[in-house]
Write a protein that holds these residues in place. Sequence first.
Motif, PDB file in Angstrom:
ATOM      1  N   PRO A   4       0.749  -1.227  -0.155  1.00  0.00           N
ATOM      2  CA  PRO A   4       0.015   0.103   0.090  1.00  0.00           C
ATOM      3  C   PRO A   4       0.826   1.227  -0.026  1.00  0.00           C
ATOM      4  O   PRO A   4       1.941   1.275   0.354  1.00  0.00           O
ATOM      5  CB  PRO A   4      -0.906  -0.164   1.396  1.00  0.00           C
ATOM      6  CG  PRO A   4       0.101  -1.035   2.237  1.00  0.00           C
ATOM      7  CD  PRO A   4       0.860  -1.893   1.341  1.00  0.00           C
ATOM      8  N   GLN A   5       0.337   2.186  -0.414  1.00  0.00           N
ATOM      9  CA  GLN A   5       1.038   3.720  -0.290  1.00  0.00           C
ATOM     10  C   GLN A   5       1.395   4.090   0.858  1.00  0.00           C
ATOM     11  O   GLN A   5       2.459   4.935   1.048  1.00  0.00           O
ATOM     12  CB  GLN A   5       0.093   4.855  -0.833  1.00  0.00           C
ATOM     13  CG  GLN A   5      -0.149   4.384  -2.567  1.00  0.00           C
ATOM     14  CD  GLN A   5       0.844   4.720  -3.533  1.00  0.00           C
ATOM     15  OE1 GLN A   5       1.301   6.043  -3.323  1.00  0.00           O
ATOM     16  NE2 GLN A   5       1.553   3.800  -4.090  1.00  0.00           N
ATOM     17  N   THR A   6       0.751   3.541   1.866  1.00  0.00           N
ATOM     18  CA  THR A   6       1.396   4.161   3.300  1.00  0.00           C
ATOM     19  C   THR A   6       2.286   3.061   3.838  1.00  0.00           C
ATOM     20  O   THR A   6       2.886   3.635   4.844  1.00  0.00           O
ATOM     21  CB  THR A   6      -0.213   3.611   4.281  1.00  0.00           C
ATOM     22  OG1 THR A   6      -0.290   2.286   4.169  1.00  0.00           O
ATOM     23  CG2 THR A   6      -1.193   4.656   3.895  1.00  0.00           C
ATOM     24  N   ASP A   7       2.988   2.124   3.065  1.00  0.00           N
ATOM     25  CA  ASP A   7       4.000   1.665   3.793  1.00  0.00           C
ATOM     26  C   ASP A   7       5.291   2.355   3.419  1.00  0.00           C
ATOM     27  O   ASP A   7       5.602   3.140   2.499  1.00  0.00           O
ATOM     28  CB  ASP A   7       4.431   0.474   2.674  1.00  0.00           C
ATOM     29  CG  ASP A   7       3.680  -0.829   3.256  1.00  0.00           C
ATOM     30  OD1 ASP A   7       2.638  -0.634   4.386  1.00  0.00           O
ATOM     31  OD2 ASP A   7       3.873  -2.325   2.932  1.00  0.00           O
ATOM     32  N   LEU A   8       6.331   2.106   4.459  1.00  0.00           N
ATOM     33  CA  LEU A   8       7.590   2.840   4.204  1.00  0.00           C
ATOM     34  C   LEU A   8       8.430   2.213   2.826  1.00  0.00           C
ATOM     35  O   LEU A   8       8.289   0.915   2.384  1.00  0.00           O
ATOM     36  CB  LEU A   8       8.456   2.467   5.361  1.00  0.00           C
ATOM     37  CG  LEU A   8       7.799   3.358   6.703  1.00  0.00           C
ATOM     38  CD1 LEU A   8       8.879   3.020   7.939  1.00  0.00           C
ATOM     39  CD2 LEU A   8       7.962   4.785   6.543  1.00  0.00           C
ATOM     40  N   THR A   9       9.094   3.094   2.375  1.00  0.00           N
ATOM     41  CA  THR A   9       9.871   2.524   1.017  1.00  0.00           C
ATOM     42  C   THR A   9      11.196   1.490   1.818  1.00  0.00           C
ATOM     43  O   THR A   9      11.637   0.675   0.855  1.00  0.00           O
ATOM     44  CB  THR A   9      10.269   3.572   0.200  1.00  0.00           C
ATOM     45  OG1 THR A   9       9.248   4.099   0.070  1.00  0.00           O
ATOM     46  CG2 THR A   9      11.009   3.380  -1.220  1.00  0.00           C
TER      47      THR A   9
END
Length: 274
Positions: free
Chosen positions: A12-17
């Motif tokens: 998801p976009q909320t995960d850390l890269t």
Amino acid sequence: MNYYVPRGGLPPQTDLTTDRAVFTESYAVLPRRTMSDITASLLPHWNGTRAWVLARPLSGFAETFSQYIVEVSSGGGSDRPDADPGAEAVVFVVDGALTLTLDGVEHVLDAGGYAFLAPGARWTLHNHGPATATFHWIRKTYQQVDGIEVPESFVTREQDVDGVEMPDTNGAWKTQRFVDPTDIRHDMHVNIVSFEPGGAIPFPETHVMEHGLYILEGKAVYLLNKDWVEVQAGDFLWLRAFCPQACYAGGPSRFRYLLYKDTNRHAGLQLGLS
């Protein structure tokens, strides 16, 4: 048997890269999150199939082999799986069931099923079941030696191959060998290595064999060259020849991996040849 199976998707976009992905001149780590929808590949003459390419011959990377994780949908498969007549291969199924037709004989491979496909073997692979099936596919150009026969293809299961205890480990470190290590016909081995919690490789191994290492179960801390790296089920490691390596299996469950290595051949005396 317990095998990690990638399912694709996308974080998801909320995960850390930030993640554990590492690519160096002596080793690489592809964490399991790497196996997402956007990193999958399609293969010619395969239907209903996608693959994650973990390793391929490449300057500064794997030199002797390629390794894929292949996901075959119900009804998918191939009548022309590999166009390279010089390629030998190992197929190892970790989920679902696949029908392998090998030199005219049909075999059903479910989880734990293992097949060695000799160079020039006639084979097809199909998923006739209702669920998706997943397998590892390791390929190598066979190195023919004058006066030594090419090994024959065979089919077996992990469940039927006993683990051999490493000396003085009280069973904490075992290897399931699918090929007799003294059989000089074989120029690659694909084994399963297991550590009980607390088991270890107690010294930095440094050797001529190149490795592809896919973690099937558990977690550990692995020495790769000069770095200690945490790894877990679903991660893939590439280790260059002579890269120092060791590990500690911390638990709470077993730590197991599928291990490729090239073996039983002279070292090539021209750069890039082996």
